[in-house]
Every structure is written in C-alpha cells, then in structure tokens.
Design a protein around this motif. Structure first.
Motif, PDB file in Angstrom:
ATOM      1  N   SER A   5       0.970   1.220   8.134  1.00 47.02           N
ATOM      2  CA  SER A   5       0.632  -0.081   9.039  1.00 47.02           C
ATOM      3  C   SER A   5      -0.734  -0.127   9.196  1.00 47.02           C
ATOM      4  O   SER A   5      -1.627  -1.219   9.266  1.00 47.02           O
ATOM      5  CB  SER A   5       1.433  -0.202  10.258  1.00 47.02           C
ATOM      6  OG  SER A   5       1.156   0.984  11.138  1.00 47.02           O
ATOM      7  N   CYS A   6      -1.761   1.077   9.219  1.00 42.20           N
ATOM      8  CA  CYS A   6      -2.845   1.202   9.430  1.00 42.20           C
ATOM      9  C   CYS A   6      -3.812   0.385   8.328  1.00 42.20           C
ATOM     10  O   CYS A   6      -4.714  -0.257   8.387  1.00 42.20           O
ATOM     11  CB  CYS A   6      -3.475   2.165  10.003  1.00 42.20           C
ATOM     12  SG  CYS A   6      -2.834   2.931  11.222  1.00 42.20           S
ATOM     13  N   ASN A   7      -3.286   0.890   7.241  1.00 41.44           N
ATOM     14  CA  ASN A   7      -4.021   0.322   5.856  1.00 41.44           C
ATOM     15  C   ASN A   7      -3.109  -0.356   5.137  1.00 41.44           C
ATOM     16  O   ASN A   7      -3.590  -0.877   3.948  1.00 41.44           O
ATOM     17  CB  ASN A   7      -4.102   1.683   4.935  1.00 41.44           C
ATOM     18  CG  ASN A   7      -5.243   2.808   5.608  1.00 41.44           C
ATOM     19  OD1 ASN A   7      -6.345   2.337   5.766  1.00 41.44           O
ATOM     20  ND2 ASN A   7      -4.671   4.065   5.858  1.00 41.44           N
ATOM     21  N   VAL A   8      -1.994  -0.887   5.621  1.00 42.35           N
ATOM     22  CA  VAL A   8      -1.154  -2.007   4.814  1.00 42.35           C
ATOM     23  C   VAL A   8      -0.910  -1.432   3.627  1.00 42.35           C
ATOM     24  O   VAL A   8      -1.288  -2.250   2.517  1.00 42.35           O
ATOM     25  CB  VAL A   8      -1.686  -3.390   5.035  1.00 42.35           C
ATOM     26  CG1 VAL A   8      -0.696  -4.277   4.554  1.00 42.35           C
ATOM     27  CG2 VAL A   8      -2.206  -3.747   6.331  1.00 42.35           C
ATOM     28  N   LEU A   9      -0.334  -0.204   3.458  1.00 46.67           N
ATOM     29  CA  LEU A   9      -0.030   0.282   2.201  1.00 46.67           C
ATOM     30  C   LEU A   9       1.613   0.194   2.043  1.00 46.67           C
ATOM     31  O   LEU A   9       2.666   0.627   3.039  1.00 46.67           O
ATOM     32  CB  LEU A   9      -0.239   1.772   1.872  1.00 46.67           C
ATOM     33  CG  LEU A   9      -1.894   2.002   2.162  1.00 46.67           C
ATOM     34  CD1 LEU A   9      -1.935   3.554   1.912  1.00 46.67           C
ATOM     35  CD2 LEU A   9      -2.404   1.474   1.164  1.00 46.67           C
ATOM     36  N   SER A  10       2.110  -0.261   0.992  1.00 44.51           N
ATOM     37  CA  SER A  10       3.535  -0.362   0.748  1.00 44.51           C
ATOM     38  C   SER A  10       3.869   0.880   0.020  1.00 44.51           C
ATOM     39  O   SER A  10       3.393   1.598  -0.828  1.00 44.51           O
ATOM     40  CB  SER A  10       3.873  -1.550   0.072  1.00 44.51           C
ATOM     41  OG  SER A  10       3.296  -1.613  -1.371  1.00 44.51           O
ATOM     42  N   ASP A  11       5.325   0.889   0.041  1.00 42.14           N
ATOM     43  CA  ASP A  11       6.016   2.047  -0.900  1.00 42.14           C
ATOM     44  C   ASP A  11       5.808   1.845  -2.437  1.00 42.14           C
ATOM     45  O   ASP A  11       5.490   2.755  -2.974  1.00 42.14           O
ATOM     46  CB  ASP A  11       7.343   2.304  -0.420  1.00 42.14           C
ATOM     47  CG  ASP A  11       8.346   1.107  -0.752  1.00 42.14           C
ATOM     48  OD1 ASP A  11       7.603  -0.068  -0.614  1.00 42.14           O
ATOM     49  OD2 ASP A  11       9.354   1.169  -0.933  1.00 42.14           O
ATOM     50  N   GLY A  12       5.903   0.458  -2.704  1.00 45.20           N
ATOM     51  CA  GLY A  12       5.615   0.363  -4.005  1.00 45.20           C
ATOM     52  C   GLY A  12       4.224   0.751  -4.860  1.00 45.20           C
ATOM     53  O   GLY A  12       3.968   1.225  -5.702  1.00 45.20           O
ATOM     54  N   ALA A  13       3.336   0.340  -3.565  1.00 49.05           N
ATOM     55  CA  ALA A  13       1.718   0.658  -4.056  1.00 49.05           C
ATOM     56  C   ALA A  13       1.518   2.130  -4.225  1.00 49.05           C
ATOM     57  O   ALA A  13       0.927   2.619  -5.163  1.00 49.05           O
ATOM     58  CB  ALA A  13       0.984   0.188  -2.991  1.00 49.05           C
ATOM     59  N   ILE A  14       2.331   2.740  -3.396  1.00 54.33           N
ATOM     60  CA  ILE A  14       2.201   4.453  -3.354  1.00 54.33           C
ATOM     61  C   ILE A  14       3.024   4.752  -4.486  1.00 54.33           C
ATOM     62  O   ILE A  14       2.266   5.825  -5.430  1.00 54.33           O
ATOM     63  CB  ILE A  14       2.932   5.139  -1.970  1.00 54.33           C
ATOM     64  CG1 ILE A  14       1.880   4.659  -0.797  1.00 54.33           C
ATOM     65  CG2 ILE A  14       2.989   6.431  -2.378  1.00 54.33           C
ATOM     66  CD1 ILE A  14       2.649   4.921   0.479  1.00 54.33           C
ATOM     67  N   LYS A  15       4.047   4.556  -4.874  1.00 57.09           N
ATOM     68  CA  LYS A  15       4.650   4.859  -6.179  1.00 57.09           C
ATOM     69  C   LYS A  15       3.878   4.498  -7.382  1.00 57.09           C
ATOM     70  O   LYS A  15       3.887   5.361  -8.292  1.00 57.09           O
ATOM     71  CB  LYS A  15       6.181   4.243  -6.224  1.00 57.09           C
ATOM     72  CG  LYS A  15       6.993   4.561  -5.341  1.00 57.09           C
ATOM     73  CD  LYS A  15       8.463   3.802  -5.167  1.00 57.09           C
ATOM     74  CE  LYS A  15       9.033   4.382  -3.998  1.00 57.09           C
ATOM     75  NZ  LYS A  15      10.722   3.776  -3.885  1.00 57.09           N
ATOM     76  N   ALA A  16       3.312   3.257  -7.388  1.00 60.15           N
ATOM     77  CA  ALA A  16       2.640   3.207  -8.467  1.00 60.15           C
ATOM     78  C   ALA A  16       1.115   3.785  -8.771  1.00 60.15           C
ATOM     79  O   ALA A  16       1.039   4.187  -9.898  1.00 60.15           O
ATOM     80  CB  ALA A  16       2.253   1.470  -8.469  1.00 60.15           C
ATOM     81  N   CYS A  17       0.824   4.302  -7.595  1.00 62.12           N
ATOM     82  CA  CYS A  17      -0.313   5.107  -7.712  1.00 62.12           C
ATOM     83  C   CYS A  17       0.047   6.527  -8.021  1.00 62.12           C
ATOM     84  O   CYS A  17      -0.825   7.255  -8.845  1.00 62.12           O
ATOM     85  CB  CYS A  17      -0.823   5.327  -6.149  1.00 62.12           C
ATOM     86  SG  CYS A  17      -2.067   6.636  -5.997  1.00 62.12           S
ATOM     87  N   LEU A  18       1.291   7.057  -7.953  1.00 61.36           N
ATOM     88  CA  LEU A  18       1.679   8.277  -8.353  1.00 61.36           C
ATOM     89  C   LEU A  18       1.850   8.178  -9.916  1.00 61.36           C
ATOM     90  O   LEU A  18       2.204   9.213 -10.536  1.00 61.36           O
ATOM     91  CB  LEU A  18       2.977   8.755  -7.666  1.00 61.36           C
ATOM     92  CG  LEU A  18       2.905   8.995  -6.093  1.00 61.36           C
ATOM     93  CD1 LEU A  18       4.213   9.094  -5.570  1.00 61.36           C
ATOM     94  CD2 LEU A  18       1.791   9.963  -5.999  1.00 61.36           C
ATOM     95  N   LYS A  19       2.053   6.925 -10.594  1.00 61.93           N
ATOM     96  CA  LYS A  19       2.044   6.605 -12.113  1.00 61.93           C
ATOM     97  C   LYS A  19       0.853   6.606 -12.853  1.00 61.93           C
ATOM     98  O   LYS A  19       1.027   6.027 -13.832  1.00 61.93           O
ATOM     99  CB  LYS A  19       3.089   5.970 -12.122  1.00 61.93           C
ATOM    100  CG  LYS A  19       4.358   6.300 -11.506  1.00 61.93           C
ATOM    101  CD  LYS A  19       5.585   5.087 -12.020  1.00 61.93           C
ATOM    102  CE  LYS A  19       7.096   5.440 -11.247  1.00 61.93           C
ATOM    103  NZ  LYS A  19       7.806   4.362 -11.431  1.00 61.93           N
ATOM    104  N   ASP A  20      -0.441   6.970 -12.147  1.00 62.46           N
ATOM    105  CA  ASP A  20      -1.603   6.322 -12.605  1.00 62.46           C
ATOM    106  C   ASP A  20      -2.203   7.486 -13.728  1.00 62.46           C
ATOM    107  O   ASP A  20      -3.183   7.525 -14.036  1.00 62.46           O
ATOM    108  CB  ASP A  20      -2.691   6.349 -11.857  1.00 62.46           C
ATOM    109  CG  ASP A  20      -2.523   5.051 -11.072  1.00 62.46           C
ATOM    110  OD1 ASP A  20      -1.642   4.100 -11.674  1.00 62.46           O
ATOM    111  OD2 ASP A  20      -3.166   4.474 -10.147  1.00 62.46           O
ATOM    112  N   GLY A  21      -1.159   8.369 -14.193  1.00 63.02           N
ATOM    113  CA  GLY A  21      -1.477   9.501 -15.242  1.00 63.02           C
ATOM    114  C   GLY A  21      -2.514  10.509 -14.838  1.00 63.02           C
ATOM    115  O   GLY A  21      -2.268  11.195 -13.789  1.00 63.02           O
TER     116      GLY A  21
END
Ligand code: FES
Length: 80
Positions: A5-21
């Motif tokens: 909530s502090c940075n308004v990060l969603s689970d989707g954004a985190i999962k996408a970040c983990l797939k950035d090669g």
C-alpha cells in the motif's frame, strides 16, 4: 490485488517484474528497485517473498535449459 500500500504495488506488477529475464530481481529489495520504488514500512516484504517463492516453485517445473527468470532465483537469494 494491492500488495504494497505504501508504493501501490500489485501482485500482478510483482509477478511481471519476476519475468523480466536477465534483470530479474533476486531479493525482495530488488523487487522494489525493479518497480522504481523502495521499501517504506516493510509490511509487504513477507508477501513479496511469498510471491517470489511461488514463482520459483513454478519454475522448478521448467525443462532443463529454460531461461525462465524465476528459475534463476536461488533459495539462498530469497532468504533476504
Ligand atoms: S506496504 Fe510495502 S512498504 Fe509499506
């Protein structure tokens, strides 16, 4: 779903970040950095870690030689 909530990060954004090669985060702190922010209260760290562990577990099923980013997340790296 908003995970941080502090940075308004969603689970989707985190999962996408983990797939950035090759630039894939290997620690919770690197996830914040990857998404252009930094930890504030830290309440979301355990949830982010759980998302990373889930991604790692899913990557275990990858065939040998798969360049899936999550496969490169070591158990030791996730202990941060
Ligand atoms: S909820 Fe993520 S840093 Fe506060």
């Amino acid at each position: 779903m908003i995970v941080c909530s502090c940075n308004v990060l969603s689970d989707g954004a985190i999962k996408a970040c983990l797939k950035d090669g090759g630039e894939c985060p290997r620690s919770v702190r690197e996830v914040y950095s990857c998404l252009g922010c930094s930890p504030k209260c830290g309440r979301c760290a355990n949830t982010i870690r759980a998302i990373m562990e889930e991604a790692f577990a899913a990557a275990v099923a990858c065939p040998p030689g798969c360049d899936c980013c999550a496969a490169s997340i070591g158990i030791e790296a996730m202990a941060e």
